[in-house]
Design an enzyme around this catalytic site. Structure first.
Site, PDB file in Angstrom:
ATOM      1  N   ASP A  11      -0.974  -5.635   9.339  1.00 30.56           N
ATOM      2  CA  ASP A  11      -1.902  -4.563   8.977  1.00 30.56           C
ATOM      3  C   ASP A  11      -3.160  -5.229   8.426  1.00 30.56           C
ATOM      4  O   ASP A  11      -3.116  -5.878   7.382  1.00 30.56           O
ATOM      5  CB  ASP A  11      -1.241  -3.672   7.911  1.00 30.56           C
ATOM      6  N   TRP A  29       0.871  -1.183   0.000  1.00 33.40           N
ATOM      7  CA  TRP A  29       0.000   0.000   0.000  1.00 33.40           C
ATOM      8  C   TRP A  29       0.909   1.235   0.000  1.00 33.40           C
ATOM      9  O   TRP A  29       1.852   1.309   0.807  1.00 33.40           O
ATOM     10  CB  TRP A  29      -0.890  -0.059   1.238  1.00 33.40           C
ATOM     11  N   LYS A  54     -13.397   0.386   6.563  1.00 31.84           N
ATOM     12  CA  LYS A  54     -13.976  -0.295   5.395  1.00 31.84           C
ATOM     13  C   LYS A  54     -15.141  -1.185   5.826  1.00 31.84           C
ATOM     14  O   LYS A  54     -16.210  -1.135   5.233  1.00 31.84           O
ATOM     15  CB  LYS A  54     -12.953  -1.174   4.660  1.00 31.84           C
ATOM     16  N   ALA A  89      -6.780  -4.175   7.320  1.00 30.38           N
ATOM     17  CA  ALA A  89      -7.679  -3.043   7.077  1.00 30.38           C
ATOM     18  C   ALA A  89      -8.991  -3.478   6.419  1.00 30.38           C
ATOM     19  O   ALA A  89      -9.881  -2.655   6.241  1.00 30.38           O
ATOM     20  CB  ALA A  89      -6.975  -2.007   6.197  1.00 30.38           C
TER      21      ALA A  89
END
Ligand SMILES: Cc1ncc(COP(=O)(O)O)c(C=O)c1O
Length: 399
Positions: free
Chosen positions: A218, A137, A253, A220
């Site tokens: 991570d 990312w 999200k 997300a």
């Protein structure tokens, strides 16, 4: 070398230009395009069949409840909404939810959690190197650089083969040393959509344990891939084997509340006392940066998770988003043999095997906006745009 006086004389006007995030540039370009039928697959948010990013019905209800019941807006402190972080534990940590060595704190989104986690690493060990997959990312590298930790790239994905470079990844991680950090995507890898299989997770876990690395996961997009539970496989596997773990989590999200900035940071050390000490440093770093996280979104997520009926309806709405992602993936995969890989990947993003010139041509000829790397958001477009998108991409692939 400038003297102190010269340094002082430097004004704000002397600042060099900033190379702004390429994805933000893309959004600006797309917004400025007057063509009515433009397709924006560069964007990083979920869109429904009509091409909208709706507010979840349960979120609207929770906002109403919050409005009706909140009696003060007094400070909450650096930990933010403690009940929110508590309610996330079973969702994220599963069988580790009651482990007292794991502590969590609310953060301003996943970005806030990442920054805080790397601040903690830099406080504990400024000499630690952070092993980051390529591609990753685009905001990972700047966040790591901002805390002045050395960054080492490990190969993650080969776009031409649509395959994870797993052997190279493992070989690279095997060169990391004790105290170095392995940054891993929990699920729905951004930008590639290529997730580690369960067996690959086990092999990554093995090298992390053997080399004494700190895994930094991570996550997300929990719930956007295979399912809420399935998407936490990697996080939980790592927790089962490693004494020191950092997890940056985002609800932006899966609660579709992007601008409300809802996330959390979890950390684990070998014993509850050491975790408490580490968490005190986390609070200190948070205090220096944002003092305390914004309340609204996390308070609403807390209201939803604390109410069995609202929670059940959130799961249904989340499954609706996941089902759309996966059904659009299947539709794209069926359009051309060279797009078949899209059907085997997870989350909102995949990378098309297109050159930068082809990406620019799609932009000019068809008003299709995607990142220069070929990364696109499979649910960036509404259902009515899918055929036009697919036809243009197939034409580019066959040119
Ligand atoms: C891999 C990854 N990590 C973290 C984040 C940050 O999420 P948030 O918007 O909650 O800060 C994103 C957002 O796009 C992401 O893709």
């Amino acid at each position: 070398m400038l003297s102190r006086t010269d340094e002082k004389a430097r004004g704000l006007a002397e600042l060099p230009p900033v190379q702004s995030d390429s994805l933000l540039q893309l959004i600006a370009l797309c917004n400025a395009d007057p063509r009515a039928d433009k397709i924006d697959v560069g964007v990083g948010v979920f869109r429904d069949a009509e091409g909208r990013t709706p507010i979840l019905k349960v979120m609207k209800e929770a906002e109403q409840i919050l409005r009706d019941t909140q009696v003060t807006k007094a400070y909450l402190g650096s930990a933010g909404d403690k009940r929110f972080a508590e309610l996330l534990r079973p969702i994220l940590l599963g069988e580790h939810a009651d482990d007292e060595r794991i502590l969590g704190v609310q953060t301003p989104g996943g970005c806030g959690a990442l920054r805080l986690g790397f601040e903690l690493i830099a406080t504990a060990n400024p000499g630690a190197r952070v092993f980051m997959g390529t591609p990753s990312w685009p905001n990972h590298a700047p966040i790591i650089d901002a805390v002045r930790l050395e960054r080492v790239d490990y190969p993650y994905y080969e776009r031409a083969q649509a395959a994870i470079r797993f052997d190279d990844m493992i070989a690279s991680l095997a060169r990391a040393g004790p105290g170095d950090v392995a940054l891993l995507h929990g699920c729905c890898h951004n930008p590639t959509g290529a997730d580690l299989s369960e067996d690959q997770w086990r092999q990554v876990r093995d090298v992390v344990v053997e080399r004494g690395l700190i895994p930094f996961v991570d996550i997300a997009y929990q719930g956007f891939g295979r399912g809420l539970e399935e998407d936490a496989f990697g996080v939980r596997l790592i927790l089962a084997s490693c004494d020191e773990v950092i997890i940056a989590q985002s609800c932006d999200k899966n609660f579709s509340c992007y601008r409300d900035r809802v996330g959390s940071l979890f950390l684990k050390t070998g014993n509850p006392e050491a975790s408490g000490r580490a968490m005190a440093h986390v609070f200190q770093r948070a205090r220096e940066m944002w003092s305390m996280p914004p309340d609204h979104g996390a308070a609403c997520a807390r209201i939803i998770l604390d109410d069995p009926e609202l929670r059940a309806r959130w799961l249904v709405e989340l499954a609706g988003m996941r089902d759309r992602i996966n059904s659009v993936r299947q539709r794209l995969a069926a359009a051309h043999p060279r797009l078949a890989f899209i059907g085997q990947q997870y989350g909102m993003f995949s990378m098309l095997p297109l050159s930068k010139e082809q990406v620019l041509k799609l932009r000019e000829d068809h008003a299709i906006y995607m990142a220069d790397s070929g990364r696109f958001n499979v649910v960036g477009m509404g259902d009515h745009q899918i055929d036009r998108f697919t036809a243009a991409v197939v034409e580019a692939l066959e040119a």
